[in-house]
Design an enzyme around this catalytic site. Structure first.
Site, PDB file in Angstrom:
ATOM      1  CG  ASN A 211      45.650  21.366  44.238  1.00  0.00           C
ATOM      2  OD1 ASN A 211      45.435  22.714  44.171  1.00  0.00           O
ATOM      3  ND2 ASN A 211      44.309  20.780  44.185  1.00  0.00           N
ATOM      4  CB  VAL A 212      48.617  26.554  44.983  1.00  0.00           C
ATOM      5  CG1 VAL A 212      50.029  26.452  44.744  1.00  0.00           C
ATOM      6  CG2 VAL A 212      47.736  27.023  43.787  1.00  0.00           C
TER       7      VAL A 212
ATOM      8  CE1 TYR B 124      45.621  35.356  35.308  1.00  0.00           C
ATOM      9  CE2 TYR B 124      45.685  37.607  34.237  1.00  0.00           C
ATOM     10  CZ  TYR B 124      46.315  36.418  34.519  1.00  0.00           C
ATOM     11  OH  TYR B 124      47.529  36.429  34.648  1.00  0.00           O
TER      12      TYR B 124
END
Length: 239
Positions: free
Chosen positions: A53-54, A145
């Site tokens: 999980n970054v 984003y």
């Protein structure tokens, strides 16, 4: 065998663009760690899966230490993991904003903060950040984003300076793909895909393999004098 003897980490390496990059690197002799939250969707010799999980800063440190213990060094890092949670700005929730920022921007920082200095100490390495055409041009309904992918470009230029400042041959570059036929786009109605294709000078959408070829170029000595750059792989998209 352009990457013979090298060790590569690819985040988001379990499927899509990350999968194709992992395969391309392995075929050129690298040992590849495909780090992802999801399970592997393929098998490939010399591609090894590790769950990551970054967004977990401490988890990234543990992961990095495990990779070093097992493989001895890291020569290539591809920061590919990313998510979308689209909404018009006036309707975007805190959860949508925070989730995308944490994965797409903080996640890139969390791993590079460990890998970059290790490359600097060993005197060489290549870091490839996957941005997006949206980070260059922006896009309606993707403020979160676009912000992360533009931020990745800033990190790319900063790290190109930081990790080479003492003379180390550490190169840091970004790839900004356009619309690429991953599993996400395969769920989009054909009329919309046709519209995306018309936005490009080449009149078609990209394939994950085409992004992987550029990543291989940036990872190898073929790009030995390229750093701090963003390569737009978008078919000549006009937004």
């Amino acid at each position: 065998m352009k990457l013979q003897g090298q060790v590569a980490i690819i985040t988001g390496g379990a499927k899509g663009i990350g999968m194709e990059i992992a395969k391309a690197f392995a075929q050129e002799g690298a040992k590849v760690i495909a780090a992802d939250m999801g399970e592997m969707t393929y098998e490939c010799e010399n591609v090894f899966y590790k769950k990551l999980n970054v967004t977990d800063s401490q988890g990234c440190k543990v992961f990095f230490d495990e990779v070093l213990a097992e493989f001895g060094h890291v020569d290539i890092l591809v920061n590919n993991a990313g998510i979308t949670k689209d909404a018009m700005t006036r309707k975007m929730t805190d959860e949508q904003w925070d989730a995308v920022i944490n994965v797409n921007l903080k996640g890139v920082f969390n791993l590079t903060r460990h890998v970059g200095p290790q490359m600097e100490n060993q005197g060489k390495g290549s870091i490839i950040n996957i941005s997006s055409v949206v980070g260059v041009f922006g896009n309606i309904g993707q403020a979160n984003y676009a912000a992360t992918k533009a931020g990745v470009l800033g990190l790319t230029m900063t790290w190109a300076k930081e990790f080479a400042r003492k003379g180390a041959n550490v190169r840091v570059n970004a790839i900004a793909p356009g619309y690429v036929m991953t599993d996400i786009l395969k769920t989009v109605p054909q009329e919309l895909l046709d519209g995306f294709a018309k936005l490009t000078m080449l009149g078609r959408l990209g394939q994950p393999e085409e992004i992987a070829k550029v990543a291989l170029f940036l990872a190898s000595d073929d790009s030995s004098y390229i750093t701090g750059q963003t390569i737009n792989v978008n078919g000549g998209m006009r937004l």
